[in-house]
Design a protein around this motif. Sequence first.
Motif, PDB file in Angstrom:
ATOM      1  N   ILE A 111      -2.120   6.502 -10.954  1.00  0.00           N
ATOM      2  CA  ILE A 111      -1.291   6.080  -9.832  1.00  0.00           C
ATOM      3  C   ILE A 111      -0.583   4.764 -10.143  1.00  0.00           C
ATOM      4  CG2 ILE A 111      -1.340   5.402  -7.410  1.00  0.00           C
ATOM      5  CD1 ILE A 111      -1.610   8.351  -7.789  1.00  0.00           C
ATOM      6  N   TYR A 112      -1.269   3.857 -10.876  1.00  0.00           N
ATOM      7  CA  TYR A 112      -0.591   2.620 -11.279  1.00  0.00           C
ATOM      8  C   TYR A 112       0.622   2.966 -12.126  1.00  0.00           C
ATOM      9  CZ  TYR A 112      -5.042   0.471 -10.002  1.00  0.00           C
ATOM     10  OH  TYR A 112      -6.177   0.094  -9.350  1.00  0.00           O
ATOM     11  N   VAL A 153       7.846  11.385  -2.274  1.00  0.00           N
ATOM     12  CA  VAL A 153       8.958  11.661  -3.185  1.00  0.00           C
ATOM     13  C   VAL A 153       8.901  13.116  -3.667  1.00  0.00           C
ATOM     14  CG1 VAL A 153       9.935  11.091  -5.435  1.00  0.00           C
ATOM     15  CG2 VAL A 153       9.201   9.273  -3.926  1.00  0.00           C
ATOM     16  N   PHE A 197      -0.769   3.238  -1.761  1.00  0.00           N
ATOM     17  CA  PHE A 197       0.693   3.242  -1.740  1.00  0.00           C
ATOM     18  C   PHE A 197       1.254   4.258  -2.724  1.00  0.00           C
ATOM     19  CE2 PHE A 197       4.400   1.568  -4.082  1.00  0.00           C
ATOM     20  CZ  PHE A 197       5.360   1.770  -3.114  1.00  0.00           C
ATOM     21  N   GLY A 198       0.727   4.232  -3.960  1.00  0.00           N
ATOM     22  CA  GLY A 198       1.246   5.137  -4.987  1.00  0.00           C
ATOM     23  C   GLY A 198       1.050   6.590  -4.607  1.00  0.00           C
ATOM     24  N   ASN A 199      -0.125   6.903  -4.080  1.00  0.00           N
ATOM     25  CA  ASN A 199      -0.399   8.286  -3.707  1.00  0.00           C
ATOM     26  C   ASN A 199       0.539   8.775  -2.627  1.00  0.00           C
ATOM     27  OD1 ASN A 199      -2.520  10.187  -4.609  1.00  0.00           O
ATOM     28  ND2 ASN A 199      -3.682   8.305  -4.748  1.00  0.00           N
ATOM     29  N   LEU A 220       2.280   5.680 -11.979  1.00  0.00           N
ATOM     30  CA  LEU A 220       3.269   6.271 -11.071  1.00  0.00           C
ATOM     31  C   LEU A 220       4.045   5.178 -10.355  1.00  0.00           C
ATOM     32  CD1 LEU A 220       4.303   8.926  -9.734  1.00  0.00           C
ATOM     33  CD2 LEU A 220       2.671   8.493  -7.936  1.00  0.00           C
ATOM     34  N   VAL A 221       3.306   4.132  -9.889  1.00  0.00           N
ATOM     35  CA  VAL A 221       3.983   3.032  -9.194  1.00  0.00           C
ATOM     36  C   VAL A 221       4.973   2.357 -10.136  1.00  0.00           C
ATOM     37  CG1 VAL A 221       3.628   0.781  -8.117  1.00  0.00           C
ATOM     38  CG2 VAL A 221       2.098   2.655  -7.571  1.00  0.00           C
ATOM     39  N   MET A 255      12.130   2.255  -2.595  1.00  0.00           N
ATOM     40  CA  MET A 255      10.742   1.801  -2.672  1.00  0.00           C
ATOM     41  C   MET A 255      10.321   1.119  -1.384  1.00  0.00           C
ATOM     42  SD  MET A 255       9.023   2.226  -5.573  1.00  0.00           S
ATOM     43  CE  MET A 255       7.963   0.907  -6.092  1.00  0.00           C
ATOM     44  N   ILE A 279      16.222   7.703  -1.570  1.00  0.00           N
ATOM     45  CA  ILE A 279      14.819   7.284  -1.565  1.00  0.00           C
ATOM     46  C   ILE A 279      14.778   5.842  -2.033  1.00  0.00           C
ATOM     47  CG2 ILE A 279      12.590   7.591  -2.683  1.00  0.00           C
ATOM     48  CD1 ILE A 279      13.259  10.548  -2.929  1.00  0.00           C
ATOM     49  N   ILE A 289      -8.357  12.753   1.245  1.00  0.00           N
ATOM     50  CA  ILE A 289      -9.119  12.172   0.132  1.00  0.00           C
ATOM     51  C   ILE A 289      -8.830  10.686  -0.005  1.00  0.00           C
ATOM     52  CG2 ILE A 289      -9.331  12.165  -2.382  1.00  0.00           C
ATOM     53  CD1 ILE A 289      -9.133  15.153  -2.354  1.00  0.00           C
ATOM     54  N   GLN A 290      -7.552  10.299   0.160  1.00  0.00           N
ATOM     55  CA  GLN A 290      -7.224   8.882   0.031  1.00  0.00           C
ATOM     56  C   GLN A 290      -7.871   8.066   1.137  1.00  0.00           C
ATOM     57  OE1 GLN A 290      -6.017   7.377  -2.529  1.00  0.00           O
ATOM     58  NE2 GLN A 290      -5.972   9.406  -3.440  1.00  0.00           N
ATOM     59  N   ALA A 333      -2.487  -0.541  -4.260  1.00  0.00           N
ATOM     60  CA  ALA A 333      -1.596   0.242  -5.119  1.00  0.00           C
ATOM     61  C   ALA A 333      -1.985   1.713  -5.137  1.00  0.00           C
ATOM     62  CB  ALA A 333      -1.593  -0.322  -6.537  1.00  0.00           C
ATOM     63  N   ARG A 334      -3.302   2.001  -5.036  1.00  0.00           N
ATOM     64  CA  ARG A 334      -3.736   3.399  -5.081  1.00  0.00           C
ATOM     65  C   ARG A 334      -3.190   4.166  -3.873  1.00  0.00           C
ATOM     66  NH1 ARG A 334      -8.789   2.705  -4.708  1.00  0.00           N
ATOM     67  NH2 ARG A 334      -9.174   2.632  -6.930  1.00  0.00           N
ATOM     68  N   PHE A 361      13.579   3.512  -9.191  1.00  0.00           N
ATOM     69  CA  PHE A 361      14.310   3.176  -7.976  1.00  0.00           C
ATOM     70  C   PHE A 361      14.776   1.729  -7.923  1.00  0.00           C
ATOM     71  CE2 PHE A 361      11.641   6.772  -6.399  1.00  0.00           C
ATOM     72  CZ  PHE A 361      12.692   7.654  -6.311  1.00  0.00           C
ATOM     73  N   VAL A 362      14.107   0.833  -8.633  1.00  0.00           N
ATOM     74  CA  VAL A 362      14.478  -0.583  -8.557  1.00  0.00           C
ATOM     75  C   VAL A 362      15.035  -1.070  -9.893  1.00  0.00           C
ATOM     76  CG1 VAL A 362      13.685  -2.878  -7.968  1.00  0.00           C
ATOM     77  CG2 VAL A 362      12.665  -0.919  -6.839  1.00  0.00           C
ATOM     78  N   ALA A 409      -6.719   6.422 -10.033  1.00  0.00           N
ATOM     79  CA  ALA A 409      -5.973   5.206  -9.712  1.00  0.00           C
ATOM     80  C   ALA A 409      -5.152   4.739 -10.907  1.00  0.00           C
ATOM     81  CB  ALA A 409      -6.940   4.121  -9.265  1.00  0.00           C
ATOM     82  N   PHE A 420       3.401   7.331  -1.376  1.00  0.00           N
ATOM     83  CA  PHE A 420       4.824   7.268  -1.709  1.00  0.00           C
ATOM     84  C   PHE A 420       5.173   8.345  -2.730  1.00  0.00           C
ATOM     85  CE2 PHE A 420       8.352   5.316  -4.201  1.00  0.00           C
ATOM     86  CZ  PHE A 420       9.304   5.433  -3.216  1.00  0.00           C
ATOM     87  N   GLY A 421       4.310   8.518  -3.735  1.00  0.00           N
ATOM     88  CA  GLY A 421       4.545   9.568  -4.728  1.00  0.00           C
ATOM     89  C   GLY A 421       4.584  10.939  -4.086  1.00  0.00           C
ATOM     90  N   LEU A 461       7.934   4.720 -10.690  1.00  0.00           N
ATOM     91  CA  LEU A 461       8.816   4.782  -9.520  1.00  0.00           C
ATOM     92  C   LEU A 461       9.599   3.478  -9.364  1.00  0.00           C
ATOM     93  CD1 LEU A 461       6.462   6.593  -7.006  1.00  0.00           C
ATOM     94  CD2 LEU A 461       8.527   7.508  -8.025  1.00  0.00           C
TER      95      LEU A 461
END
Lengths: 78, 248
Positions: free
Chosen positions: A63-64, B197, B189-191, A66-67, B15, B13, B224-225, B186-187, A74-75, A60, B193-194, A70
Amino acid sequence: MDPKVAANLGAAFAMGIGSIGPGFGIGMGVSKAMEAIGRNPEAADKLFTPMIVGLGLAEAVAIYCLVIALTLIFVGGG
Amino acid sequence: MLGKLLGIEFHEISMGAEKLFYLGPFPVTNTILTTWMVMAFLIALTLAVRRRFSLVPGALQSVMEIVIETVYNLVRSITGEKVGRIIFPLIMTLFLFILTANWFALLPGFGTITYHHVPIFRPPNSDLNTTLAMALITVLLVQVAGIVYRGIKGYLKEFITPPILAPLMAPIHIISELSHILSLSARLFGNIFGGDVVLTVIFVMFPVLIPAAFMILESLFGLIQAVIFAVLSTIYFSMSTAAHETEH
């Protein structure tokens, strides 16, 4: 510096530096789980779920990053 | 950003989810459309299984029974029989929805069929609104479960343990509860969306063969998610309800 370039650089650093910790964490988690399974193969089923949850928590953090990366790409940077 | 990679035109792409059309004052985004599709699929599947419900299960019923029994045993093993029975429907719904939504995203047409340069289908979990809604429901119900199982006094007492450090610990406890919303949403979404992409970029760079490997990986991550979301929610429930038994 051009905002777009700065945003892309920030994203690169966020992802690159941010993955070091989770990488170590996931490696340690799996190595210990494998060691435990090697010592006691019958426990493999019991170990699997806690290992996956632990890996999910460690992952995680990456992943944070990554968020954030991204979002910057993108923004951010107008 | 990816409008033109290697000279190939590709949809942008973004967000956020893209708006497709308006239903009265409410904009309908491509993730909402896909969410409806997933819901329709799950409802149709459930009805199909229920119509031929029998003591000797058919192929479809066997698969559904295996899935539901596995999750049921997992939930019960974490929270115990009593709480597990009550929260199982919620956990199972979340698990099935997330899993179906993640695997729907691997169907052909996702991200490639466009309407006015906007993809019509987009994985529901690649929209922060979807994952945030699920995380908010979960965390809110965890608090409700805490109040129901420990009483309002016991629930509030949890925030000031140890009592000597109450002014210091209360904000930390509150932040740690709120952080569950962030980490759950966030976990996922990030997984997703990533992954979306990555798949898009790979498709643009290598249109044949190589995306297959990434799609296998994506299907694994999707499972897994879903498992992690379900297991973590169950653990939050067990944390908010279990202290009751240790106190006495």
